[in-house]
Motif scaffolding. Structure first.
Motif, PDB file in Angstrom:
ATOM      1  N   HIS A  14       0.821  -1.215   0.000  1.00  0.00           N
ATOM      2  CA  HIS A  14       0.000   0.000   0.000  1.00  0.00           C
ATOM      3  C   HIS A  14       0.854   1.264   0.000  1.00  0.00           C
ATOM      4  CE1 HIS A  14      -3.868  -1.901   0.170  1.00  0.00           C
ATOM      5  NE2 HIS A  14      -3.459  -2.697   1.159  1.00  0.00           N
ATOM      6  N   VAL A  15       1.911   1.284   0.784  1.00  0.00           N
ATOM      7  CA  VAL A  15       2.780   2.468   0.842  1.00  0.00           C
ATOM      8  C   VAL A  15       3.414   2.726  -0.522  1.00  0.00           C
ATOM      9  CG1 VAL A  15       4.937   3.372   1.811  1.00  0.00           C
ATOM     10  CG2 VAL A  15       3.216   2.380   3.324  1.00  0.00           C
ATOM     11  N   LEU A  16       3.981   1.678  -1.125  1.00  0.00           N
ATOM     12  CA  LEU A  16       4.607   1.852  -2.447  1.00  0.00           C
ATOM     13  C   LEU A  16       3.582   2.232  -3.509  1.00  0.00           C
ATOM     14  CD1 LEU A  16       7.244  -1.041  -2.474  1.00  0.00           C
ATOM     15  CD2 LEU A  16       7.622   1.409  -2.105  1.00  0.00           C
ATOM     16  N   GLY A  17       2.381   1.671  -3.425  1.00  0.00           N
ATOM     17  CA  GLY A  17       1.330   2.014  -4.381  1.00  0.00           C
ATOM     18  C   GLY A  17       0.949   3.480  -4.315  1.00  0.00           C
ATOM     19  N   TRP A  18       0.778   3.990  -3.090  1.00  0.00           N
ATOM     20  CA  TRP A  18       0.405   5.402  -2.953  1.00  0.00           C
ATOM     21  C   TRP A  18       1.569   6.336  -3.248  1.00  0.00           C
ATOM     22  CZ3 TRP A  18      -4.287   6.942  -3.491  1.00  0.00           C
ATOM     23  CH2 TRP A  18      -5.333   6.066  -3.194  1.00  0.00           C
ATOM     24  N   LEU A  19       2.795   5.893  -2.983  1.00  0.00           N
ATOM     25  CA  LEU A  19       3.969   6.696  -3.376  1.00  0.00           C
ATOM     26  C   LEU A  19       4.061   6.788  -4.899  1.00  0.00           C
ATOM     27  CD1 LEU A  19       6.757   5.596  -0.857  1.00  0.00           C
ATOM     28  CD2 LEU A  19       5.769   7.890  -1.138  1.00  0.00           C
ATOM     29  N   ALA A  20       3.792   5.685  -5.577  1.00  0.00           N
ATOM     30  CA  ALA A  20       3.787   5.700  -7.045  1.00  0.00           C
ATOM     31  C   ALA A  20       2.693   6.626  -7.551  1.00  0.00           C
ATOM     32  CB  ALA A  20       3.591   4.281  -7.583  1.00  0.00           C
ATOM     33  N   PHE A  21       1.525   6.567  -6.937  1.00  0.00           N
ATOM     34  CA  PHE A  21       0.434   7.473  -7.309  1.00  0.00           C
ATOM     35  C   PHE A  21       0.883   8.926  -7.193  1.00  0.00           C
ATOM     36  CE2 PHE A  21      -2.757  10.347  -5.530  1.00  0.00           C
ATOM     37  CZ  PHE A  21      -3.647  10.434  -6.588  1.00  0.00           C
ATOM     38  N   ALA A  22       1.448   9.280  -6.049  1.00  0.00           N
ATOM     39  CA  ALA A  22       1.883  10.666  -5.824  1.00  0.00           C
ATOM     40  C   ALA A  22       2.958  11.075  -6.826  1.00  0.00           C
ATOM     41  CB  ALA A  22       2.394  10.825  -4.396  1.00  0.00           C
ATOM     42  N   SER A  23       3.904  10.177  -7.081  1.00  0.00           N
ATOM     43  CA  SER A  23       4.992  10.488  -8.017  1.00  0.00           C
ATOM     44  C   SER A  23       4.468  10.760  -9.424  1.00  0.00           C
ATOM     45  CB  SER A  23       5.987   9.326  -8.068  1.00  0.00           C
ATOM     46  OG  SER A  23       6.551   9.120  -6.807  1.00  0.00           O
ATOM     47  N   TRP A  24       3.572   9.913  -9.885  1.00  0.00           N
ATOM     48  CA  TRP A  24       3.023  10.089 -11.233  1.00  0.00           C
ATOM     49  C   TRP A  24       2.052  11.265 -11.282  1.00  0.00           C
ATOM     50  CZ3 TRP A  24       4.628   8.197 -15.678  1.00  0.00           C
ATOM     51  CH2 TRP A  24       5.435   7.065 -15.677  1.00  0.00           C
ATOM     52  N   VAL A  65     -13.685  -0.651 -13.540  1.00  0.00           N
ATOM     53  CA  VAL A  65     -14.579  -1.794 -13.710  1.00  0.00           C
ATOM     54  C   VAL A  65     -14.052  -3.008 -12.956  1.00  0.00           C
ATOM     55  CG1 VAL A  65     -15.541  -3.411 -15.400  1.00  0.00           C
ATOM     56  CG2 VAL A  65     -15.571  -0.963 -15.871  1.00  0.00           C
ATOM     57  N   LEU A  66     -12.765  -3.296 -13.084  1.00  0.00           N
ATOM     58  CA  LEU A  66     -12.218  -4.462 -12.386  1.00  0.00           C
ATOM     59  C   LEU A  66     -12.238  -4.262 -10.865  1.00  0.00           C
ATOM     60  CD1 LEU A  66     -11.084  -7.273 -12.695  1.00  0.00           C
ATOM     61  CD2 LEU A  66      -8.828  -6.289 -13.054  1.00  0.00           C
ATOM     62  N   TYR A  67     -12.075  -3.045 -10.415  1.00  0.00           N
ATOM     63  CA  TYR A  67     -12.050  -2.784  -8.972  1.00  0.00           C
ATOM     64  C   TYR A  67     -13.457  -2.780  -8.360  1.00  0.00           C
ATOM     65  CZ  TYR A  67     -10.537  -0.718  -4.555  1.00  0.00           C
ATOM     66  OH  TYR A  67     -10.266  -0.489  -3.229  1.00  0.00           O
ATOM     67  N   VAL A  89      -5.700  -4.838  -9.499  1.00  0.00           N
ATOM     68  CA  VAL A  89      -6.004  -3.412  -9.406  1.00  0.00           C
ATOM     69  C   VAL A  89      -6.194  -3.057  -7.937  1.00  0.00           C
ATOM     70  CG1 VAL A  89      -7.689  -1.630  -9.983  1.00  0.00           C
ATOM     71  CG2 VAL A  89      -7.120  -3.368 -11.674  1.00  0.00           C
ATOM     72  N   ALA A  90      -5.520  -2.004  -7.519  1.00  0.00           N
ATOM     73  CA  ALA A  90      -5.644  -1.516  -6.138  1.00  0.00           C
ATOM     74  C   ALA A  90      -6.315  -0.146  -6.152  1.00  0.00           C
ATOM     75  CB  ALA A  90      -4.263  -1.425  -5.492  1.00  0.00           C
ATOM     76  N   ALA A  91      -6.694   0.319  -4.979  1.00  0.00           N
ATOM     77  CA  ALA A  91      -7.357   1.623  -4.864  1.00  0.00           C
ATOM     78  C   ALA A  91      -6.496   2.746  -5.443  1.00  0.00           C
ATOM     79  CB  ALA A  91      -7.690   1.908  -3.399  1.00  0.00           C
ATOM     80  N   ASP A  93      -4.504   2.554  -7.940  1.00  0.00           N
ATOM     81  CA  ASP A  93      -4.594   2.497  -9.405  1.00  0.00           C
ATOM     82  C   ASP A  93      -5.838   3.239  -9.898  1.00  0.00           C
ATOM     83  OD1 ASP A  93      -2.295   0.824  -9.670  1.00  0.00           O
ATOM     84  OD2 ASP A  93      -3.529  -0.913  -9.158  1.00  0.00           O
ATOM     85  N   VAL A  94      -6.943   3.011  -9.216  1.00  0.00           N
ATOM     86  CA  VAL A  94      -8.190   3.696  -9.577  1.00  0.00           C
ATOM     87  C   VAL A  94      -8.039   5.199  -9.341  1.00  0.00           C
ATOM     88  CG1 VAL A  94     -10.666   3.895  -9.102  1.00  0.00           C
ATOM     89  CG2 VAL A  94      -9.570   1.642  -9.069  1.00  0.00           C
ATOM     90  N   ALA A  95      -7.466   5.566  -8.200  1.00  0.00           N
ATOM     91  CA  ALA A  95      -7.269   6.990  -7.887  1.00  0.00           C
ATOM     92  C   ALA A  95      -6.381   7.661  -8.931  1.00  0.00           C
ATOM     93  CB  ALA A  95      -6.671   7.138  -6.491  1.00  0.00           C
ATOM     94  N   PHE A  96      -5.291   6.998  -9.316  1.00  0.00           N
ATOM     95  CA  PHE A  96      -4.415   7.590 -10.327  1.00  0.00           C
ATOM     96  C   PHE A  96      -5.150   7.757 -11.649  1.00  0.00           C
ATOM     97  CE2 PHE A  96      -1.720   7.164 -14.044  1.00  0.00           C
ATOM     98  CZ  PHE A  96      -0.993   8.339 -13.924  1.00  0.00           C
ATOM     99  N   SER A  97      -5.910   6.745 -12.049  1.00  0.00           N
ATOM    100  CA  SER A  97      -6.633   6.817 -13.323  1.00  0.00           C
ATOM    101  C   SER A  97      -7.602   7.993 -13.336  1.00  0.00           C
ATOM    102  CB  SER A  97      -7.401   5.519 -13.566  1.00  0.00           C
ATOM    103  OG  SER A  97      -6.542   4.428 -13.644  1.00  0.00           O
ATOM    104  N   ILE A  98      -8.337   8.148 -12.248  1.00  0.00           N
ATOM    105  CA  ILE A  98      -9.274   9.270 -12.150  1.00  0.00           C
ATOM    106  C   ILE A  98      -8.510  10.587 -12.217  1.00  0.00           C
ATOM    107  CG2 ILE A  98     -10.885  10.469 -10.603  1.00  0.00           C
ATOM    108  CD1 ILE A  98     -11.701   7.607  -9.585  1.00  0.00           C
ATOM    109  N   HIS A  99      -7.440  10.675 -11.445  1.00  0.00           N
ATOM    110  CA  HIS A  99      -6.625  11.887 -11.422  1.00  0.00           C
ATOM    111  C   HIS A  99      -6.062  12.199 -12.816  1.00  0.00           C
ATOM    112  CE1 HIS A  99      -3.836  14.877  -9.829  1.00  0.00           C
ATOM    113  NE2 HIS A  99      -2.894  14.302 -10.557  1.00  0.00           N
ATOM    114  N   ALA A 100      -5.545  11.185 -13.497  1.00  0.00           N
ATOM    115  CA  ALA A 100      -4.947  11.391 -14.819  1.00  0.00           C
ATOM    116  C   ALA A 100      -5.984  11.901 -15.811  1.00  0.00           C
ATOM    117  CB  ALA A 100      -4.316  10.090 -15.322  1.00  0.00           C
ATOM    118  N   VAL A 101      -7.171  11.297 -15.817  1.00  0.00           N
ATOM    119  CA  VAL A 101      -8.216  11.750 -16.745  1.00  0.00           C
ATOM    120  C   VAL A 101      -8.629  13.183 -16.413  1.00  0.00           C
ATOM    121  CG1 VAL A 101     -10.614  11.369 -17.479  1.00  0.00           C
ATOM    122  CG2 VAL A 101      -9.031   9.440 -17.342  1.00  0.00           C
TER     123      VAL A 101
END
Length: 166
Positions: A14-24, A65-67, A89-91, A93-101
């Motif tokens: 979870h920590v690495l996932g959210w760090l990746a989200f923040a970085s991207w 959809v997968l989440y 798919v983790a939360a 991933d969904v958050a990043f996708s929404i943010h990116a769009v």
């Protein structure tokens, strides 16, 4: 191999996932801020933005959809097994996708309202985007009668690496 139910592994995941989200996620901001301060998008590659919107939209469809869909999750587990009930798919991933769009949508709005000189989206980009969305509609029409949603969202995931360089 460490079990997925290992607390340290789960925390690390979870920590690495959210760090990746923040970085991207922060990568979108400099261009949006620059456009805002200049009130201009001259020099911005419109092809990149249009292709990026298509890429991130397809990635959002796949992730959301997968989440969130119990039907698609069931189809996933039936196809790939119930190994510790893990989906790819983790939360975050969904958050990043929404943010990116959302960020790419803001950039598209900036293209519409700010000075762009004589810049336009190229015909080849419109052809690529149209082909991708037409293929998505056709795939939806093929998947709909049998409710083969896992297959359909897998098609959306294929768009991401195809448009990856954008």
């Amino acid at each position: 191999m460490v079990s997925w139910h290992s607390t340290p592994l789960e925390i690390t995941y979870h920590v690495l996932g959210w760090l990746a989200f923040a970085s991207w996620a922060i990568g979108f901001l400099p261009q949006i801020i620059l456009n805002f301060h200049r009130k201009s998008v001259v020099g911005l590659n419109f092809d990149f933005v249009v292709l990026n919107f298509t890429k991130h939209s397809s990635y959002l469809i796949y992730n959301a959809v997968l989440y969130f869909s119990p039907t698609v999750r069931r189809q996933y587990f039936e196809k790939y097994g119930y190994l510790e009930k893990i989906i790819p798919v983790a939360a975050n991933d969904v958050a990043f996708s929404i943010h990116a769009v959302l960020m790419v949508s803001i950039t598209l709005i900036q293209i519409a309202i700010y000075d762009r000189s004589n810049q336009r989206v190229s015909k080849i980009s419109w052809v690529i985007v149209s082909a991708v969305w037409l293929a998505a509609v056709i795939c939806f029409l093929v998947a709909f009668p049998n409710h083969s949603w896992l297959w359909l969202i897998s098609v959306f995931m294929l768009v991401f690496p195809f448009l990856g360089p954008f």
